[in-house]
Design a protein around this motif. Structure first.
Motif, PDB file in Angstrom:
ATOM      1  N   GLN A 291       0.810  -1.143   0.092  1.00 13.55           N
ATOM      2  CA  GLN A 291      -0.077   0.011  -0.033  1.00 13.55           C
ATOM      3  C   GLN A 291       0.835   1.300  -0.068  1.00 13.55           C
ATOM      4  N   HIS A 292       0.722   2.131  -0.867  1.00 13.54           N
ATOM      5  CA  HIS A 292       1.402   3.422  -0.955  1.00 13.54           C
ATOM      6  C   HIS A 292       0.426   4.594  -0.735  1.00 13.54           C
ATOM      7  N   GLU A 293       1.088   5.529  -0.034  1.00 18.13           N
ATOM      8  CA  GLU A 293       0.329   6.835   0.119  1.00 18.13           C
ATOM      9  C   GLU A 293       0.915   7.705  -0.718  1.00 18.13           C
ATOM     10  N   VAL A 294      -0.386   8.450  -1.479  1.00 16.52           N
ATOM     11  CA  VAL A 294      -0.016   9.264  -2.730  1.00 16.52           C
ATOM     12  C   VAL A 294      -0.407  10.905  -2.249  1.00 16.52           C
ATOM     13  N   GLU A 295       0.196  11.887  -2.185  1.00 17.77           N
ATOM     14  CA  GLU A 295      -0.294  13.058  -2.017  1.00 17.77           C
ATOM     15  C   GLU A 295       0.078  14.084  -2.824  1.00 17.77           C
ATOM     16  N   ILE A 296      -0.855  14.994  -3.477  1.00 21.31           N
ATOM     17  CA  ILE A 296      -0.974  15.816  -4.300  1.00 21.31           C
ATOM     18  C   ILE A 296      -0.846  17.443  -3.710  1.00 21.31           C
ATOM     19  N   ARG A 297       0.044  18.128  -3.871  1.00 22.72           N
ATOM     20  CA  ARG A 297       0.317  19.168  -2.936  1.00 22.72           C
ATOM     21  C   ARG A 297       0.578  20.691  -3.979  1.00 22.72           C
ATOM     22  N   LEU A 298      -0.132  21.651  -3.536  1.00 19.33           N
ATOM     23  CA  LEU A 298       0.130  22.759  -4.071  1.00 19.33           C
ATOM     24  C   LEU A 298       0.958  23.816  -3.210  1.00 19.33           C
ATOM     25  N   ASP A 299       1.440  24.919  -3.938  1.00 19.35           N
ATOM     26  CA  ASP A 299       2.057  25.627  -2.983  1.00 19.35           C
ATOM     27  C   ASP A 299       1.357  26.398  -2.118  1.00 19.35           C
TER      28      ASP A 299
ATOM     29  N   TYR B 208     -12.165  -1.393 -16.893  1.00 23.50           N
ATOM     30  CA  TYR B 208     -13.244  -1.223 -16.325  1.00 23.50           C
ATOM     31  C   TYR B 208     -13.939  -2.042 -15.645  1.00 23.50           C
ATOM     32  N   LEU B 209     -13.614  -3.634 -15.685  1.00 22.04           N
ATOM     33  CA  LEU B 209     -14.614  -4.514 -14.852  1.00 22.04           C
ATOM     34  C   LEU B 209     -13.686  -4.749 -13.368  1.00 22.04           C
ATOM     35  N   GLN B 210     -12.334  -4.407 -13.372  1.00 20.43           N
ATOM     36  CA  GLN B 210     -11.843  -4.595 -12.099  1.00 20.43           C
ATOM     37  C   GLN B 210     -12.251  -4.406 -10.795  1.00 20.43           C
ATOM     38  N   LYS B 211     -12.310  -5.539 -10.147  1.00 24.06           N
ATOM     39  CA  LYS B 211     -12.978  -5.430  -8.819  1.00 24.06           C
ATOM     40  C   LYS B 211     -12.212  -4.298  -7.976  1.00 24.06           C
ATOM     41  N   PRO B 212     -12.889  -3.429  -7.541  1.00 27.08           N
ATOM     42  CA  PRO B 212     -12.092  -2.591  -6.323  1.00 27.08           C
ATOM     43  C   PRO B 212     -11.610  -3.244  -5.265  1.00 27.08           C
ATOM     44  N   THR B 213     -10.586  -2.724  -4.733  1.00 24.17           N
ATOM     45  CA  THR B 213      -9.594  -3.269  -3.780  1.00 24.17           C
ATOM     46  C   THR B 213     -10.373  -2.698  -2.264  1.00 24.17           C
ATOM     47  N   THR B 214     -10.471  -3.884  -1.386  1.00 19.97           N
ATOM     48  CA  THR B 214     -11.242  -3.595  -0.210  1.00 19.97           C
ATOM     49  C   THR B 214     -10.221  -3.037   0.893  1.00 19.97           C
ATOM     50  N   VAL B 215      -8.970  -3.080   0.509  1.00 21.98           N
ATOM     51  CA  VAL B 215      -7.606  -2.903   1.461  1.00 21.98           C
ATOM     52  C   VAL B 215      -7.493  -1.250   1.777  1.00 21.98           C
ATOM     53  N   VAL B 216      -7.966  -0.589   0.748  1.00 21.02           N
ATOM     54  CA  VAL B 216      -7.806   0.962   0.749  1.00 21.02           C
ATOM     55  C   VAL B 216      -9.123   1.623   0.641  1.00 21.02           C
ATOM     56  N   GLU B 217      -9.193   3.011   1.165  1.00 18.14           N
ATOM     57  CA  GLU B 217     -10.421   3.760   1.028  1.00 18.14           C
ATOM     58  C   GLU B 217     -10.099   5.393   1.222  1.00 18.14           C
ATOM     59  N   SER B 218     -10.787   6.092   0.473  1.00 19.88           N
ATOM     60  CA  SER B 218     -10.703   7.404   0.599  1.00 19.88           C
ATOM     61  C   SER B 218     -11.878   7.909   1.156  1.00 19.88           C
ATOM     62  N   ARG B 219     -11.760   9.123   2.094  1.00 17.19           N
ATOM     63  CA  ARG B 219     -12.879   9.490   2.750  1.00 17.19           C
ATOM     64  C   ARG B 219     -12.711  10.975   3.082  1.00 17.19           C
ATOM     65  N   ILE B 220     -13.578  11.782   3.714  1.00 13.96           N
ATOM     66  CA  ILE B 220     -13.542  13.164   3.819  1.00 13.96           C
ATOM     67  C   ILE B 220     -13.690  13.079   5.397  1.00 13.96           C
TER      68      ILE B 220
ATOM     69  N   ASP C 222      -3.127   0.385  -3.703  1.00 15.14           N
ATOM     70  CA  ASP C 222      -2.890  -1.069  -3.381  1.00 15.14           C
ATOM     71  C   ASP C 222      -2.113  -1.619  -4.433  1.00 15.14           C
ATOM     72  N   VAL C 223      -0.892  -1.830  -4.229  1.00 11.70           N
ATOM     73  CA  VAL C 223       0.099  -2.198  -5.437  1.00 11.70           C
ATOM     74  C   VAL C 223       0.382  -3.743  -5.404  1.00 11.70           C
ATOM     75  N   ALA C 224       0.268  -4.577  -6.280  1.00 17.49           N
ATOM     76  CA  ALA C 224       0.755  -5.801  -6.297  1.00 17.49           C
ATOM     77  C   ALA C 224       1.655  -6.177  -7.400  1.00 17.49           C
ATOM     78  N   ASP C 225       2.318  -7.256  -7.091  1.00 18.02           N
ATOM     79  CA  ASP C 225       3.396  -7.921  -8.019  1.00 18.02           C
ATOM     80  C   ASP C 225       2.854  -7.855  -9.329  1.00 18.02           C
ATOM     81  N   LYS C 226       1.615  -8.567  -9.444  1.00 20.50           N
ATOM     82  CA  LYS C 226       0.949  -8.820 -10.590  1.00 20.50           C
ATOM     83  C   LYS C 226      -0.679  -8.878 -10.258  1.00 20.50           C
ATOM     84  N   ARG C 227      -1.340  -8.279 -11.212  1.00 21.10           N
ATOM     85  CA  ARG C 227      -2.872  -8.529 -11.038  1.00 21.10           C
ATOM     86  C   ARG C 227      -3.166  -9.707 -11.954  1.00 21.10           C
ATOM     87  N   THR C 228      -4.296 -10.418 -11.045  1.00 22.55           N
ATOM     88  CA  THR C 228      -4.620 -12.032 -11.516  1.00 22.55           C
ATOM     89  C   THR C 228      -5.915 -11.882 -11.898  1.00 22.55           C
ATOM     90  N   ILE C 229      -6.238 -12.562 -13.240  1.00 20.58           N
ATOM     91  CA  ILE C 229      -7.554 -12.844 -13.748  1.00 20.58           C
ATOM     92  C   ILE C 229      -8.022 -14.130 -13.803  1.00 20.58           C
TER      93      ILE C 229
END
Length: 757
Positions: free
Chosen positions: A321-329, A571-583, A344-351
Motif C-alpha cells: 500500500q502506497h500513500e499518494v499526496e498531491i500538494r500545491l504551493d 473497466y471491470l476490475q474489482k475495487p480493492t477493499t484494503v484501501v479507502e478514501s474519505r472526507i 494497493d500495488v501488487a506484483d501482478k494483477r490476477t484474472i
C-alpha cells in the motif's frame, strides 16, 4: 451599586447622577422662599383678576421643572452609558443576562492572516470581550460550532474566576479540519436559553462569515427566527475583513485504486480557483510515501470561480500500500492545498478464465491478449467455482459454459455484488434453459437477456463472398476509440446468439430497469452483440459470440483484440477493499461480525507535530446487539442479523480528525493480521473564502434581533450594539427637551415693553 448598575458601562456615575437629578427641584423650592407675602387692600382686586390664570401658570411651572429634571437625567444617562435594550423589558425586572458564545472552528477559520490564523484572531477577540466587559453577575455558555453538544462551559456565572479559568482553555483550543454549519450550534443555543427562564438571552457568534456557510440555507433563517421567539439578541462577530483568493485541490480520483508494479496508474486531479481573477502558472507536486517525485503536474490557467481536471500517471516500484499526496504551493488556506489517496500495488494483477472446453482454445486467445509482466491469467474449468474464493481475482471470464451448479452461481453473484466484474462468451454448447431461468432469476440476475437460437450468415457460394456482419460500437470506456481506428473494420462476425423478448430500444440503459441493461455494440443488421448490466456494485458484460475464432475474426485483429481485453480489465476490475478514501467528518466507525475478527484493534495515525512520537493506538472493540440496534433505529446495520443471538463488534476512532493516511489493523480468529488503509482529506466546501455581506446576513430573518459587527467593534461581552446605540436616542431627546425648556422659560419670564421714542 444595586442591580440596575449592570446596565451601564460607567456605573460609577449612576448614584452621583441620581443625586444631581434633585438639583432642579431644590433650586425651584429655594426660589419660592425668597419672597415675603404682604397683603393690602388694593391687591385684593388684582388677585381676583389673576385667579383665572393661576392654575395655568402652576401647570406651566411644574412642566418647566419636569423638563429641567429630565435634562439632568439624560445627561447622567449619557455619562453612565446606558446599554439597555428597550425590547428586553425583563431587564427592568432585575433579570440577568445569559450569554451563549459560539466559536466557529471549521476548516476555513484556519485561513492565515498577517501573523495569526482567523481562528486565533477570534480567540483573542473573545478574550478581550471577556476582560473588558463589565458583565459580572451574568451567566455564560461557550460552544464550538464543530461539536455544539459538547460545551466548553455551560450556564456558569460570569465572573473573574471563570475568566481566569477560561483564558488558558481558550488558548489551547485547536481549529478543526471539518466542515460545519451554524445551524446545530444556533439550535443548541436556543435549547439552552429557552430552558433558562427569567434571563435576558444573548447569542454571540464569532465567525469568518463565509457566504457558503451563511447564505442560501433556509435552515439558518429558521434557526435565527427560532431565537427571536425567546427575544434573544444575536450578535454575529465577523473576524475577517475581506475575501481572499484561494486555489484548492478538490479531488484525486481514479477508476481503480489497485495496480501492479511498473504499471502506469492514472489519476485525475481537480483544481478549483475561488477568486474573481484568472490564476496562471500553477504547479503541483506529487509525493509517494512522503517523498517528492521528480517533475511536477503542470496546471493550465484556471478561469475565475472555475474548476479544471488534470490527468497524471505515476508508477510504483514495490508492492504494498502506497500513500499518494498531491500538494500545491502554500496560500492563505494551506490545508486545502493537498489531498491524499492510497493505492494497493501488487506484483501482478490476477484474472480468472473459466473455460468448459477441454482444449481451452478460446481461453488461450484471452490469456495471450492479457499477457504482460504485470498481469497473470489463470485458466480453470468450472469446477474451481465450487471450492475457491474469487476475492483475489480482478475479474472473471466465463467462456463456453453450458451450465453451472447452484453454489457456483451464488458465488459469482456475491462476487459481482461486492464490486467484481464478469464477462460471458457463450458458444453452441450453452444450455438456454440454464441461461434463461437460473441466470435470469430475481436472486441471481447474472445474464441480461434471454438466449434465442444461433444466428449465422448465409453460406458462401462459388460466385459470392461471405456476407459477414460487422459490429458497430457505442461510446463506452471499452469501445469508445474503436470508431476512429481503421482496423476495427476487420472485425467480422459469422455466428452469434439471437435473443428472445423485447430488446433494449436504445444504447443507454433504461432508468426504470434495476439491472440497467445497455447495448454496447450491434451488428450491421441491427442485432445486439454486446450487453452490459449492473448487479449490486459490480458489472457484467455479455458477448453473444465466442472469444475465439470459431464465430468471429476478432482474435485475428490483434490491436483490436488486445485493446478490448485490456480496457475491459480496467473497466471491470474489482475495487480493492484494503484501501479507502474519505472526507474528514464524524469519527471513523467500524463494525464486523464476531466471527470475522477479534476485539483487538491497532490504529496507526498520520505523523504530525503533536503525535510525532505517539502515533500508535491500541483499541478494544465493544459488542453490539444487531437485533437491538435494528429495532431501535429501524435501519439495517449492514451485517447478517438473521439470528437473534448474533452480535457484532464495533470500534470508533475518535482521533481520525486530521488529513492524512490511517492504518487500521484487525486480527482474524486464527491470529492473522488484516490491515485497512484510509486516506482522509479536508472537505472542499470550506475552500471558498467569499465573505458574506453583513446586510445579507441580517436580512436572513424578518426580525431586527440580528446584527453583524466587526471584531474591532466587539469590545466587550455585553448586550448587542443596538443597545449601546441608545446614546443617539438620548442625545436627540436631550436636544428636544432643552429646546422645549428654553421656549417655556421664555414664555414664563417677565419682559417689559420698551416704549418707542
Amino acid at each position: 451599586m444595586g442591580w440596575l448598575t449592570q446596565y451601564f458601562l460607567n456605573p460609577s456615575y449612576v448614584l452621583p447622577g441620581a443625586a444631581l437629578v434633585s438639583l432642579p427641584i431644590i433650586i425651584h423650592l429655594l426660589s419660592r422662599m425668597r419672597y415675603k407675602k404682604v397683603r393690602f387692600a388694593a391687591m385684593e382686586f388684582l388677585l381676583q383678576s389673576d385667579e383665572l390664570n393661576r392654575r395655568r401658570l402652576i401647570i406651566e411651572q411644574l412642566l418647566l421643572l419636569l423638563l429641567r429634571v429630565l435634562a439632568v437625567l439624560l445627561i447622567v444617562l449619557l455619562l453612565a452609558r446606558l446599554v439597555l435594550d428597550p425590547s428586553q423589558l425583563m431587564m427592568l425586572a432585575g433579570a440577568k443576562t445569559h450569554h451563549v458564545v459560539i466559536i466557529d472552528d471549521t476548516l476555513s477559520m484556519r485561513q492565515q492572516l498577517d501573523d495569526e490564523t482567523v481562528f486565533e484572531h477570534s480567540i483573542s477577540t473573545l478574550e478581550r470581550m471577556l476582560k473588558q466587559g463589565d458583565t459580572f453577575g451574568s451567566q455564560a455558555t461557550i460552544l464550538l460550532m464543530s461539536q455544539p453538544d459538547r460545551a466548553l462551559v455551560t450556564n456558569r456565572a460570569l465572573n473573574r474566576s471563570l475568566i481566569d479559568e477560561l483564558t488558558p482553555q481558550l488558548r489551547n483550543l485547536n481549529c478543526t479540519w471539518k466542515a460545519g454549519s451554524p445551524v446545530p450550534a444556533l439550535q443548541t443555543a436556543y435549547n439552552t436559553l429557552s430552558s433558562d427562564g427569567g434571563v435576558a438571552p444573548q447569542v454571540h457568534v464569532l465567525t469568518d462569515l463565509r457566504a457558503s456557510d451563511w447564505l442560501g440555507q433556509p435552515e439558518i433563517s429558521d434557526a435565527l427566527d427560532q431565537l427571536d421567539t425567546i427575544h434573544a439578541r444575536v450578535s454575529i462577530i465577523q473576524v475577517t475583513k475581506q475575501t481572499e483568493s484561494n486555489v484548492a485541490v478538490t479531488s484525486v480520483t481514479s477508476n481503480k485504486y489497485a495496480t501492479a508494479i511498473n504499471t502506469a496508474w492514472r489519476m485525475e486531479v481537480r483544481f478549483a480557483n475561488h477568486h474573481s481573477e484568472k490564476v496562471t502558472g500553477l504547479r503541483a507536486s506529487v509525493y509517494v510515501d512522503g517523498l517528492a517525485l521528480p517533475g511536477n503536474i503542470l496546471i493550465p490557467d484556471i478561469e475565475p470561480n472555475a474548476e479544471i481536471p488534470v490527468t497524471h500517471d505515476i508508477t510504483f516500484d514495490t508492492p504494498g500500500q502506497h500513500e499518494v499526496e498531491i500538494r500545491l504551493d502554500s496560500d492563505v488556506l494551506v490545508e486545502d492545498n493537498s489531498r491524499f489517496v492510497v493505492v494497493d500495488v501488487a506484483d501482478k494483477r490476477t484474472i480468472l478464465i473459466i473455460d468448459e472446453e477441454g482444449s481451452q482454445t478460446d481461453a488461450g486467445f484471452v490469456e495471450l491478449a492479457l499477457s504482460t509482466d504485470q498481469m497473470a491469467a489463470e485458466i480453470r474449468t468450472p469446477d474451481v467455482l465450487q471450492n475457491q474464493s474469487l476475492d483475489d481475482y480482478d475479474m472473471v471470464y466465463l467462456l463456453n459454459v453450458s451450465k453451472l451448479p447452484a453454489d457456483a452461481v451464488i458465488l459469482l453473484r456475491d462476487y459481482v455484488a461486492s464490486g467484481g466484474g464478469i464477462v460471458w462468451f457463450p458458444d453452441d454448447g450453452a444450455d438456454p434453459t440454464f441461461y434463461n431461468t437460473t441466470l435470469r432469476s430475481a436472486d441471481t440476475p447474472l445474464f441480461p437477456v434471454k438466449l434465442g437460437t444461433i444466428q449465422a450468415i448465409p453460406a458462401a457460394t462459388s460466385d459470392q463472398e461471405p456476407q459477414f456482419q460487422r459490429p458497430v460500437f457505442s461510446e463506452h470506456p471499452v469501445f469508445g476509440a474503436f470508431s476512429e481506428l481503421p482496423f476495427a473494420d476487420n472485425i467480422l462476425v459469422s455466428q452469434w446468439y439471437g435473443t428472445e423478448g423485447q430488446k433494449p430500444a436504445e444504447d443507454n440503459p433504461d432508468e426504470n430497469d434495476p439491472l440497467k441493461v445497455a447495448v454496447l455494440a450491434k451488428l450491421t443488421n441491427g442485432d445486439p452483440i454486446v450487453y452490459e448490466h449492473q448487479v449490486g456494485d459490480g458489472r457484467v458484460m455479455t458477448f453473444l459470440t465466442t472469444a475465439g475464432r470459431r464465430w468471429t475474426t476478432w482474435p485475428t485483429v490483434p490491436p483490436a483484440y488486445v485493446m478490448t481485453h485490456m480496457l475491459m480489465h480496467q473497466y471491470l476490475q474489482k475495487p480493492t477493499t484494503v484501501v479507502e478514501s474519505r472526507i474528514i467528518g464524524p469519527p471513523l466507525r467500524f463494525e464486523w461480525p464476531v466471527t470475522d475478527y477479534t476485539e483487538g484493534v491497532e490504529v496507526f495515525l498520520p505523523a504530525s507535530d503533536e503525535n510525532a512520537d505517539n502515533s500508535f493506538r491500541r483499541l478494544q472493540a465493544a459488542p453490539v446487539d444487531n437485533k437491538k440496534n435494528k429495532e431501535d433505529s429501524g435501519e439495517e446495520t449492514g451485517e447478517d442479523t438473521s439470528s437473534p443471538e448474533e452480535t457484532s463488534l464495533e470500534v470508533t476512532i475518535s482521533e481520525a480528525d486530521r488529513p492524512g493516511v490511517y492504518r487500521v489493523r484487525r486480527f482474524t480468529q486464527e491470529g492473522e493480521a488484516r490491515e485497512k488503509w484510509l486516506a482522509l482529506s479536508v472537505p472542499v466546501t470550506e475552500s471558498n473564502l467569499l465573505v458574506a455581506e453583513a446586510g445579507d446576513v441580517e436580512q436572513l430573518t424578518e426580525g431586527d434581533h440580528v446584527q453583524v459587527v466587526s471584531a474591532e467593534a466587539a469590545s466587550e461581552l455585553s448586550t448587542s450594539d443596538q443597545g449601546r446605540e441608545l446614546r443617539w436616542v438620548l442625545i436627540a431627546l436631550l436636544i428636544i427637551i432643552l429646546l422645549c425648556e428654553q421656549l417655556l422659560a421664555l414664555r414664563l419670564s417677565f419682559h417689559p415693553e420698551v416704549k418707542q421714542s
